[in-house]
Design a protein around this motif. Structure first.
Motif, PDB file in Angstrom:
ATOM      1  N   PHE A 128       0.843  -1.194   0.000  1.00 17.31           N
ATOM      2  CA  PHE A 128       0.000   0.000   0.000  1.00 17.31           C
ATOM      3  C   PHE A 128       0.882   1.251   0.000  1.00 17.31           C
ATOM      4  CE2 PHE A 128      -2.594  -3.048   2.717  1.00 17.31           C
ATOM      5  CZ  PHE A 128      -3.304  -3.539   1.632  1.00 17.31           C
ATOM      6  N   GLU A 129       0.743   2.075  -1.032  1.00 18.06           N
ATOM      7  CA  GLU A 129       1.663   3.198  -1.210  1.00 18.06           C
ATOM      8  C   GLU A 129       1.630   4.202  -0.061  1.00 18.06           C
ATOM      9  OE1 GLU A 129      -1.023   5.873  -4.288  1.00 18.06           O
ATOM     10  OE2 GLU A 129       0.293   4.328  -5.110  1.00 18.06           O
ATOM     11  N   LYS A 130       0.445   4.489   0.477  1.00 19.63           N
ATOM     12  CA  LYS A 130       0.373   5.464   1.564  1.00 19.63           C
ATOM     13  C   LYS A 130       1.038   4.947   2.835  1.00 19.63           C
ATOM     14  CE  LYS A 130      -3.681   8.016  -0.046  1.00 19.63           C
ATOM     15  NZ  LYS A 130      -5.072   8.417   0.231  1.00 19.63           N
ATOM     16  N   VAL A 131       1.006   3.635   3.012  1.00 17.41           N
ATOM     17  CA  VAL A 131       1.686   3.035   4.167  1.00 17.41           C
ATOM     18  C   VAL A 131       3.198   3.190   4.008  1.00 17.41           C
ATOM     19  CG1 VAL A 131       2.132   0.887   5.429  1.00 17.41           C
ATOM     20  CG2 VAL A 131      -0.180   1.408   4.613  1.00 17.41           C
ATOM     21  N   ARG A 132       3.708   2.943   2.798  1.00 18.07           N
ATOM     22  CA  ARG A 132       5.143   3.137   2.542  1.00 18.07           C
ATOM     23  C   ARG A 132       5.535   4.586   2.814  1.00 18.07           C
ATOM     24  NH1 ARG A 132       3.713   0.353  -2.212  1.00 18.07           N
ATOM     25  NH2 ARG A 132       4.131   2.165  -3.547  1.00 18.07           N
ATOM     26  N   ALA A 133       4.696   5.511   2.349  1.00 18.71           N
ATOM     27  CA  ALA A 133       4.983   6.946   2.538  1.00 18.71           C
ATOM     28  C   ALA A 133       4.985   7.308   4.022  1.00 18.71           C
ATOM     29  CB  ALA A 133       3.954   7.788   1.790  1.00 18.71           C
ATOM     30  N   ASN A 134       4.002   6.804   4.752  1.00 17.23           N
ATOM     31  CA  ASN A 134       3.916   7.107   6.186  1.00 17.23           C
ATOM     32  C   ASN A 134       5.082   6.507   6.956  1.00 17.23           C
ATOM     33  OD1 ASN A 134       1.500   8.518   5.858  1.00 17.23           O
ATOM     34  ND2 ASN A 134       0.229   6.726   6.229  1.00 17.23           N
ATOM     35  N   ALA A 135       5.471   5.274   6.594  1.00 20.86           N
ATOM     36  CA  ALA A 135       6.598   4.627   7.271  1.00 20.86           C
ATOM     37  C   ALA A 135       7.893   5.403   7.027  1.00 20.86           C
ATOM     38  CB  ALA A 135       6.743   3.185   6.778  1.00 20.86           C
ATOM     39  N   ALA A 136       8.068   5.875   5.794  1.00 23.74           N
ATOM     40  CA  ALA A 136       9.286   6.629   5.462  1.00 23.74           C
ATOM     41  C   ALA A 136       9.375   7.915   6.271  1.00 23.74           C
ATOM     42  CB  ALA A 136       9.310   6.941   3.965  1.00 23.74           C
ATOM     43  N   ILE A 137       8.236   8.596   6.436  1.00 24.08           N
ATOM     44  CA  ILE A 137       8.279   9.871   7.175  1.00 24.08           C
ATOM     45  C   ILE A 137       8.488   9.627   8.666  1.00 24.08           C
ATOM     46  CG2 ILE A 137       5.812  10.239   7.702  1.00 24.08           C
ATOM     47  CD1 ILE A 137       8.262  12.845   6.282  1.00 24.08           C
ATOM     48  N   ILE A 138       7.952   8.511   9.190  1.00 22.70           N
ATOM     49  CA  ILE A 138       8.200   8.168  10.598  1.00 22.70           C
ATOM     50  C   ILE A 138       9.695   7.956  10.818  1.00 22.70           C
ATOM     51  CG2 ILE A 138       7.892   6.389  12.376  1.00 22.70           C
ATOM     52  CD1 ILE A 138       5.041   5.953  11.221  1.00 22.70           C
TER      53      ILE A 138
END
Length: 327
Positions: A128-138
Protein backbone atom coordinates in the motif's frame (compact mmCIF):
# COMPACT_ATOMS: atom_id res chain seq x y z
CA UNK A 1 -9.83 27.31 19.21
CA UNK A 2 -12.16 24.61 20.57
CA UNK A 3 -15.14 23.86 18.34
CA UNK A 4 -18.54 24.13 20.02
CA UNK A 5 -20.02 21.94 17.28
CA UNK A 6 -17.66 19.09 18.15
CA UNK A 7 -18.17 19.77 21.84
CA UNK A 8 -21.89 19.24 21.34
CA UNK A 9 -21.12 15.62 20.44
CA UNK A 10 -19.61 14.80 23.84
CA UNK A 11 -22.96 13.69 25.18
CA UNK A 12 -23.46 11.35 22.23
CA UNK A 13 -20.04 9.78 22.83
CA UNK A 14 -21.23 8.84 26.32
CA UNK A 15 -24.61 7.48 25.21
CA UNK A 16 -25.37 3.86 26.12
CA UNK A 17 -26.43 3.12 22.56
CA UNK A 18 -23.53 2.00 20.35
CA UNK A 19 -25.19 3.40 17.22
CA UNK A 20 -25.29 6.91 18.72
CA UNK A 21 -21.63 6.72 19.82
CA UNK A 22 -20.60 5.47 16.37
CA UNK A 23 -22.46 8.30 14.64
CA UNK A 24 -20.68 10.78 16.94
CA UNK A 25 -17.35 9.32 15.80
CA UNK A 26 -18.11 9.83 12.12
CA UNK A 27 -19.45 13.33 12.74
CA UNK A 28 -16.23 14.18 14.61
CA UNK A 29 -14.24 12.93 11.62
CA UNK A 30 -16.26 15.15 9.28
CA UNK A 31 -15.63 18.17 11.47
CA UNK A 32 -11.92 17.33 11.63
CA UNK A 33 -11.77 17.29 7.83
CA UNK A 34 -13.16 20.85 7.93
CA UNK A 35 -10.61 22.00 10.51
CA UNK A 36 -12.89 21.92 13.57
CA UNK A 37 -11.52 20.24 16.69
CA UNK A 38 -12.21 19.78 20.39
CA UNK A 39 -9.58 18.11 22.58
CA UNK A 40 -12.23 16.67 24.90
CA UNK A 41 -13.17 14.03 22.33
CA UNK A 42 -9.67 12.51 22.26
CA UNK A 43 -10.45 10.00 24.99
CA UNK A 44 -13.48 8.75 23.09
CA UNK A 45 -11.61 8.54 19.79
CA UNK A 46 -8.99 6.41 21.52
CA UNK A 47 -11.64 3.98 22.76
CA UNK A 48 -12.80 3.39 19.21
CA UNK A 49 -9.31 2.18 18.21
CA UNK A 50 -10.17 -1.19 19.77
CA UNK A 51 -13.73 -1.31 18.43
CA UNK A 52 -14.90 -4.50 16.70
CA UNK A 53 -16.03 -2.51 13.65
CA UNK A 54 -13.24 -2.03 11.11
CA UNK A 55 -14.65 1.22 9.76
CA UNK A 56 -14.86 2.66 13.28
CA UNK A 57 -11.24 1.70 14.08
CA UNK A 58 -10.03 3.15 10.80
CA UNK A 59 -11.98 6.40 11.17
CA UNK A 60 -10.81 6.86 14.76
CA UNK A 61 -7.17 6.42 13.68
CA UNK A 62 -7.52 8.91 10.81
CA UNK A 63 -9.23 11.45 13.07
CA UNK A 64 -6.52 11.13 15.72
CA UNK A 65 -4.02 11.76 12.95
CA UNK A 66 -5.80 14.98 11.98
CA UNK A 67 -5.93 16.06 15.61
CA UNK A 68 -2.19 15.39 16.04
CA UNK A 69 -1.56 17.40 12.88
CA UNK A 70 -3.10 20.30 14.80
CA UNK A 71 -1.04 19.54 17.93
CA UNK A 72 -3.96 17.93 19.78
CA UNK A 73 -3.08 14.45 20.97
CA UNK A 74 -3.24 11.81 23.67
CA UNK A 75 -0.28 9.51 24.28
CA UNK A 76 -2.66 6.75 25.36
CA UNK A 77 -3.57 6.27 21.68
CA UNK A 78 -0.05 5.17 20.68
CA UNK A 79 -0.29 1.62 22.01
CA UNK A 80 -3.59 1.00 20.26
CA UNK A 81 -2.30 2.48 16.98
CA UNK A 82 0.78 0.25 17.00
CA UNK A 83 -1.39 -2.82 17.61
CA UNK A 84 -3.40 -1.90 14.53
CA UNK A 85 -0.25 -2.31 12.43
CA UNK A 86 -0.71 -6.07 12.75
CA UNK A 87 -3.77 -5.77 10.53
CA UNK A 88 -1.54 -5.53 7.48
CA UNK A 89 -4.18 -6.96 5.15
CA UNK A 90 -6.59 -4.13 5.94
CA UNK A 91 -5.63 -1.24 3.66
CA UNK A 92 -7.67 1.52 5.31
CA UNK A 93 -6.83 0.51 8.86
CA UNK A 94 -3.07 0.23 8.40
CA UNK A 95 -2.98 3.36 6.23
CA UNK A 96 -4.79 5.47 8.82
CA UNK A 97 -2.87 3.97 11.74
CA UNK A 98 0.48 4.82 10.10
CA UNK A 99 -0.88 8.27 9.19
CA UNK A 100 -1.68 8.94 12.84
CA UNK A 101 1.67 7.56 14.01
CA UNK A 102 3.50 9.71 11.45
CA UNK A 103 1.88 12.81 12.92
CA UNK A 104 2.70 11.65 16.43
CA UNK A 105 6.30 11.10 15.33
CA UNK A 106 6.43 14.64 13.95
CA UNK A 107 5.51 15.90 17.41
CA UNK A 108 8.31 13.82 18.96
CA UNK A 109 5.84 11.60 20.80
CA UNK A 110 7.17 8.23 19.61
CA UNK A 111 10.30 6.50 20.89
CA UNK A 112 12.24 3.30 20.28
CA UNK A 113 9.89 1.25 22.40
CA UNK A 114 6.80 2.17 20.43
CA UNK A 115 7.87 1.03 16.96
CA UNK A 116 10.66 -1.46 16.42
CA UNK A 117 12.92 -1.46 13.38
CA UNK A 118 11.50 -4.77 12.16
CA UNK A 119 7.96 -3.34 12.02
CA UNK A 120 9.05 -0.16 10.25
CA UNK A 121 11.09 -2.00 7.63
CA UNK A 122 8.11 -4.25 6.98
CA UNK A 123 5.94 -1.15 6.52
CA UNK A 124 8.46 0.31 4.04
CA UNK A 125 7.80 -2.76 1.92
CA UNK A 126 4.02 -2.57 2.18
CA UNK A 127 2.03 -3.06 -1.01
CA UNK A 128 0.00 0.00 0.00
CA UNK A 129 1.66 3.20 -1.21
CA UNK A 130 0.37 5.46 1.56
CA UNK A 131 1.69 3.03 4.17
CA UNK A 132 5.14 3.14 2.54
CA UNK A 133 4.98 6.95 2.54
CA UNK A 134 3.92 7.11 6.19
CA UNK A 135 6.60 4.63 7.27
CA UNK A 136 9.29 6.63 5.46
CA UNK A 137 8.28 9.87 7.18
CA UNK A 138 8.20 8.17 10.60
CA UNK A 139 11.77 6.94 10.03
CA UNK A 140 12.68 10.43 8.84
CA UNK A 141 11.38 12.02 12.03
CA UNK A 142 13.15 9.36 14.10
CA UNK A 143 16.41 10.18 12.32
CA UNK A 144 15.83 13.85 13.10
CA UNK A 145 15.79 12.85 16.77
CA UNK A 146 19.03 10.84 16.25
CA UNK A 147 17.22 7.50 16.53
CA UNK A 148 18.64 5.81 13.44
CA UNK A 149 17.39 2.56 11.99
CA UNK A 150 20.47 1.70 9.97
CA UNK A 151 18.89 -1.39 8.42
CA UNK A 152 16.26 0.85 6.82
CA UNK A 153 18.74 2.91 4.80
CA UNK A 154 18.85 0.62 1.74
CA UNK A 155 15.06 0.42 1.71
CA UNK A 156 14.79 4.22 1.79
CA UNK A 157 17.20 4.50 -1.13
CA UNK A 158 15.06 2.02 -3.08
CA UNK A 159 11.98 4.13 -2.35
CA UNK A 160 13.59 7.12 -4.10
CA UNK A 161 12.35 5.39 -7.26
CA UNK A 162 8.92 4.46 -5.92
CA UNK A 163 5.99 5.11 -8.26
CA UNK A 164 4.27 7.17 -5.57
CA UNK A 165 5.40 10.79 -5.27
CA UNK A 166 4.66 11.11 -1.54
CA UNK A 167 6.73 8.01 -0.85
CA UNK A 168 9.66 9.37 -2.86
CA UNK A 169 9.40 12.73 -1.08
CA UNK A 170 9.29 11.18 2.39
CA UNK A 171 12.13 8.77 1.59
CA UNK A 172 14.30 11.66 0.37
CA UNK A 173 13.53 13.54 3.59
CA UNK A 174 14.58 10.53 5.67
CA UNK A 175 17.82 10.10 3.68
CA UNK A 176 18.56 13.79 4.24
CA UNK A 177 18.20 13.31 7.99
CA UNK A 178 20.45 10.24 7.83
CA UNK A 179 23.06 12.36 6.03
CA UNK A 180 22.81 14.98 8.78
CA UNK A 181 23.68 12.20 11.24
CA UNK A 182 26.72 11.18 9.14
CA UNK A 183 25.08 8.14 7.56
CA UNK A 184 26.23 8.58 3.96
CA UNK A 185 26.97 6.30 1.03
CA UNK A 186 28.83 7.45 -2.08
CA UNK A 187 27.09 4.69 -4.02
CA UNK A 188 23.75 6.53 -3.85
CA UNK A 189 25.00 9.80 -5.36
CA UNK A 190 23.51 8.84 -8.71
CA UNK A 191 20.10 8.27 -7.06
CA UNK A 192 20.28 11.67 -5.37
CA UNK A 193 21.28 13.31 -8.66
CA UNK A 194 18.34 11.64 -10.39
CA UNK A 195 16.09 13.05 -7.67
CA UNK A 196 16.99 16.56 -8.82
CA UNK A 197 14.81 15.96 -11.89
CA UNK A 198 11.87 14.42 -10.01
CA UNK A 199 8.40 15.76 -10.79
CA UNK A 200 7.86 16.28 -7.03
CA UNK A 201 9.29 19.59 -5.81
CA UNK A 202 9.85 18.09 -2.34
CA UNK A 203 12.07 15.39 -3.79
CA UNK A 204 14.08 17.92 -5.81
CA UNK A 205 14.52 20.11 -2.74
CA UNK A 206 15.49 17.28 -0.36
CA UNK A 207 17.97 15.82 -2.85
CA UNK A 208 19.53 19.26 -3.39
CA UNK A 209 20.02 19.72 0.36
CA UNK A 210 21.37 16.18 0.75
CA UNK A 211 23.85 16.68 -2.09
CA UNK A 212 25.04 19.78 -0.25
CA UNK A 213 25.58 17.71 2.90
CA UNK A 214 27.44 15.07 0.88
CA UNK A 215 29.60 17.77 -0.76
CA UNK A 216 30.49 19.15 2.64
CA UNK A 217 31.83 15.69 3.50
CA UNK A 218 33.87 15.60 0.29
CA UNK A 219 31.42 13.54 -1.78
CA UNK A 220 30.63 15.50 -4.92
CA UNK A 221 29.29 14.75 -8.39
CA UNK A 222 29.89 16.63 -11.64
CA UNK A 223 26.42 15.87 -12.95
CA UNK A 224 24.93 17.16 -9.71
CA UNK A 225 26.70 20.48 -10.26
CA UNK A 226 25.10 20.83 -13.72
CA UNK A 227 21.61 19.93 -12.51
CA UNK A 228 21.81 22.13 -9.40
CA UNK A 229 22.72 25.01 -11.72
CA UNK A 230 19.55 24.33 -13.71
CA UNK A 231 17.48 24.24 -10.52
CA UNK A 232 18.33 27.89 -9.93
CA UNK A 233 15.56 28.47 -12.49
CA UNK A 234 13.11 26.01 -10.89
CA UNK A 235 9.49 27.12 -10.61
CA UNK A 236 9.48 26.30 -6.88
CA UNK A 237 11.11 28.95 -4.68
CA UNK A 238 12.26 26.46 -2.04
CA UNK A 239 13.96 24.34 -4.68
CA UNK A 240 15.75 27.43 -6.03
CA UNK A 241 16.83 28.46 -2.53
CA UNK A 242 18.23 25.07 -1.55
CA UNK A 243 19.89 24.51 -4.93
CA UNK A 244 21.69 27.82 -4.43
CA UNK A 245 22.75 26.82 -0.91
CA UNK A 246 24.10 23.50 -2.19
CA UNK A 247 26.00 25.32 -4.93
CA UNK A 248 27.68 27.54 -2.34
CA UNK A 249 29.15 24.36 -0.83
CA UNK A 250 30.20 23.12 -4.28
CA UNK A 251 31.84 26.49 -4.97
CA UNK A 252 33.73 26.34 -1.69
CA UNK A 253 35.05 23.01 -2.94
CA UNK A 254 36.22 24.83 -6.09
CA UNK A 255 33.60 23.16 -8.26
CA UNK A 256 32.09 25.82 -10.51
CA UNK A 257 29.97 26.10 -13.63
CA UNK A 258 29.23 29.01 -15.98
CA UNK A 259 25.47 28.37 -15.79
CA UNK A 260 25.58 28.99 -12.04
CA UNK A 261 27.04 32.41 -12.70
CA UNK A 262 24.41 33.30 -15.29
CA UNK A 263 21.43 32.08 -13.27
CA UNK A 264 22.64 33.65 -10.02
CA UNK A 265 22.49 37.10 -11.61
CA UNK A 266 18.77 36.60 -12.32
CA UNK A 267 18.14 35.45 -8.77
CA UNK A 268 19.24 38.77 -7.28
CA UNK A 269 15.60 39.85 -7.72
CA UNK A 270 14.02 36.62 -6.51
CA UNK A 271 10.97 37.08 -4.26
CA UNK A 272 12.53 34.79 -1.65
CA UNK A 273 15.05 36.74 0.42
CA UNK A 274 17.02 33.60 1.28
CA UNK A 275 17.41 32.82 -2.42
CA UNK A 276 18.58 36.38 -3.09
CA UNK A 277 21.12 36.09 -0.28
CA UNK A 278 22.42 32.76 -1.59
CA UNK A 279 22.66 34.14 -5.14
CA UNK A 280 24.60 37.20 -3.95
CA UNK A 281 26.91 34.94 -1.98
CA UNK A 282 27.48 32.76 -5.05
CA UNK A 283 28.39 35.77 -7.16
CA UNK A 284 30.81 36.93 -4.49
CA UNK A 285 32.45 33.50 -4.31
CA UNK A 286 32.68 33.27 -8.09
CA UNK A 287 34.20 36.77 -8.28
CA UNK A 288 36.78 35.73 -5.69
CA UNK A 289 37.82 33.03 -8.16
CA UNK A 290 37.89 35.63 -10.96
CA UNK A 291 34.74 34.14 -12.51
CA UNK A 292 32.54 37.07 -13.49
CA UNK A 293 29.65 38.00 -15.72
CA UNK A 294 29.55 41.32 -17.59
CA UNK A 295 25.76 41.56 -17.31
CA UNK A 296 25.94 41.26 -13.53
CA UNK A 297 27.18 44.79 -12.83
CA UNK A 298 23.81 46.55 -13.24
CA UNK A 299 21.82 44.04 -11.11
CA UNK A 300 24.58 44.15 -8.51
CA UNK A 301 24.39 47.94 -8.30
CA UNK A 302 20.62 47.70 -7.85
CA UNK A 303 21.19 45.03 -5.19
CA UNK A 304 23.05 47.60 -3.08
CA UNK A 305 19.58 48.96 -2.19
CA UNK A 306 18.50 45.53 -0.89
CA UNK A 307 19.44 45.35 2.77
CA UNK A 308 19.45 41.55 2.69
CA UNK A 309 22.18 41.26 0.05
CA UNK A 310 23.87 44.68 -0.08
CA UNK A 311 27.03 43.49 1.71
CA UNK A 312 27.76 40.63 -0.73
CA UNK A 313 26.74 42.83 -3.66
CA UNK A 314 29.26 45.49 -2.59
CA UNK A 315 31.99 42.88 -2.12
CA UNK A 316 31.30 41.43 -5.58
CA UNK A 317 31.34 44.86 -7.20
CA UNK A 318 34.66 45.59 -5.53
CA UNK A 319 36.12 42.44 -7.06
CA UNK A 320 34.62 43.30 -10.44
CA UNK A 321 36.31 46.72 -10.27
CA UNK A 322 39.65 45.18 -9.32
CA UNK A 323 39.41 43.03 -12.44
CA UNK A 324 38.48 45.88 -14.77
CA UNK A 325 34.83 44.98 -15.25
CA UNK A 326 33.58 48.08 -13.47
CA UNK A 327 34.57 51.69 -14.02
Amino acid sequence: MSSAKVGALLGSFQDKRYKVRREALFETAKYASKGEFNKNVLVFLTKFLSDEDKAARSTAAWTLGKYAQNKLYTKSAIGYLTKMLKEDGERDIITNATYALANYAQLGLLDKGDLGSEILIKLLNSRFEKVRANAAIIIGFFAEEKFLIREAFDQLVRLLEDKDGSTRRNASYAILNYADQDILDAKILDKLVKGLTDIEAGVRMNCAITLGVYAQKGLTDEKALKLLAKLLKDRNEHVRENAAEALIIYTNKNLTDQTVLENSVKLLKDKNKNTRKAAARLLALYAKRKLMHKKATKPLKEALKDQEISRDAALTLKRYKENGLLQ
